[in-house]
Enzyme design. Structure first.
Site, PDB file in Angstrom:
ATOM      1  CE  LYS A  53      41.346 -29.527 -23.920  1.00  0.00           C
ATOM      2  NZ  LYS A  53      40.376 -30.491 -24.423  1.00  0.00           N
ATOM      3  CD  GLN A  97      36.996 -31.547 -23.613  1.00  0.00           C
ATOM      4  OE1 GLN A  97      37.703 -30.714 -24.163  1.00  0.00           O
ATOM      5  NE2 GLN A  97      37.514 -32.538 -22.904  1.00  0.00           N
ATOM      6  CG  ASP A 120      41.016 -32.572 -30.275  1.00  0.00           C
ATOM      7  OD1 ASP A 120      41.860 -32.470 -29.378  1.00  0.00           O
ATOM      8  OD2 ASP A 120      39.788 -32.459 -30.083  1.00  0.00           O
TER       9      ASP A 120
HETATM   10  N1  GUN Z   1      38.500 -35.427 -23.955  1.00  0.00           N
HETATM   11  C1  GUN Z   1      39.570 -35.950 -23.302  1.00  0.00           C
HETATM   12  N2  GUN Z   1      40.717 -35.694 -23.973  1.00  0.00           N
HETATM   13  C2  GUN Z   1      40.354 -34.985 -25.070  1.00  0.00           C
HETATM   14  C3  GUN Z   1      41.105 -34.418 -26.147  1.00  0.00           C
HETATM   15  O1  GUN Z   1      42.329 -34.527 -26.250  1.00  0.00           O
HETATM   16  N3  GUN Z   1      40.362 -33.745 -27.072  1.00  0.00           N
HETATM   17  C4  GUN Z   1      39.023 -33.639 -26.995  1.00  0.00           C
HETATM   18  N4  GUN Z   1      38.398 -32.994 -27.962  1.00  0.00           N
HETATM   19  N5  GUN Z   1      38.301 -34.153 -26.013  1.00  0.00           N
HETATM   20  C5  GUN Z   1      38.977 -34.818 -25.065  1.00  0.00           C
END
Ligand code: GUN
Length: 285
Positions: A53, A97, A120
């Site tokens: 990211k 996360q 998100d």
């Molecule tokens: N953990 C796995 N996929 C995601 C996601 O799309 N967003 C977040 N915040 N955590 C994750």
């Protein structure tokens, strides 16, 4: 039939080039969108996703910062950090996360993030707006799947889309987005008896069950578009999807690989959401 393999990497590259143009335009107005990623604990898989990211942000010219905390962090402390990010004018997008350590409520955390910084798309306000078909920040994997289908000119309207999996992150929202695109949508899940009866009728099959090799050639209609959202690690350390790739590729018309299918699009949609949030908050959208 031998399937066309849908490269998420290629579509993500094209998207990122366009996002970079948008970011450059914003920069000329003195705005450099900033994504803040919050990580609690030191799960290696989470760290690897986060690095992707942050690298993505740099690639299109966005700022990013990573705030890391030990797994022992208390829920109240985390909520306080989120409140500070909510109030910080420099921060456009906040991503906590997941998964979080078990003593922290993920739902409380999600509901503490300001909806207009919720890149998100997990906040109930954004989910509610999406359900109503209104403008919202939409979660990244479902959005990435729709954009992959569109990039390949795969018709959605009037088609039967079958979604296997009903998670809040992927299954539920992708079904709603397909419905918005005028597909007829069927949801299947772990309690669906005789799954194959349903999946064999799908023109578009989205598999997000988190079970390695769940779907084989016998479960797929000839000529279907099959999107594999599964990310499973085998005992020997390989990444595999929920679809038995080699089998299904001989029957489907389109198939996404794992890795290199949906994954790169997920991160790209996060970048798109960060730019969108930055523009919206400044009245530029
Ligand atoms: N953990 C796995 N996929 C995601 C996601 O799309 N967003 C977040 N915040 N955590 C994750």
């Amino acid at each position: 039939m031998t399937a066309e393999i849908i490269s998420g990497k290629q579509t993500a590259k094209e998207w990122r080039a366009r996002l970079k143009v948008e970011a450059d335009e914003l920069k000329s107005k003195g705005v450099v969108p900033c994504l803040t990623v919050i990580m609690v604990g030191d799960d290696p898989a989470s760290l690897s996703y986060i690095k992707g990211k942050i690298k993505g942000c740099a690639e299109v010219g966005l700022r990013s910062e990573l705030k890391r905390f030990p797994a022992s962090m208390q829920e109240a402390e985390l909520l306080e950090v989120i409140e500070q990010c909510n109030a910080d004018e420099e921060i456009d997008g906040i991503l906590v996360q997941l998964p979080l350590p078990p003593h922290i409520s993920e739902q409380k955390v999600i509901e503490t993030i300001r909806p207009d910084k919720d890149v998100d798309g997990f906040h109930p306000i954004n989910i509610g707006r999406m359900v109503a078909g209104e403008e919202a920040l939409i979660s990244c994997t479902p959005q990435g799947i729709i954009q992959l289908l569109k990039a390949k000119d795969i018709a959605i309207e009037g088609k039967h889309a079958v979604v296997v999996g009903r998670s809040n992150i992927v299954g539920k929202p992708v079904g709603l987005l397909l419905l918005k695109e005028n597909a007829t949508v069927t949801y299947c899940h772990s309690k669906t008896p005789d799954l194959s009866t349903f999946t064999r009728t799908a023109d578009i099959l989205i598999v997000a069950a988190g079970r390695a090799g769940l779907i084989g050639a016998d479960d797929v209609k000839e000529g279907a578009a099959v999107i594999d959202v599964g990310v499973n690690r085998t005992e020997d350390g390989r990444l595999v999807g929920d679809v038995r790739f080699e089998e299904v590729k001989e029957k489907a018309a389109y198939l996404t690989p794992v890795p290199g299918g949906v994954g790169p699009m997920t991160i790209t949609m996060l970048l798109a959401n960060t730019i969108k949030a930055a523009k919206k908050r400044r009245g530029l959208l």
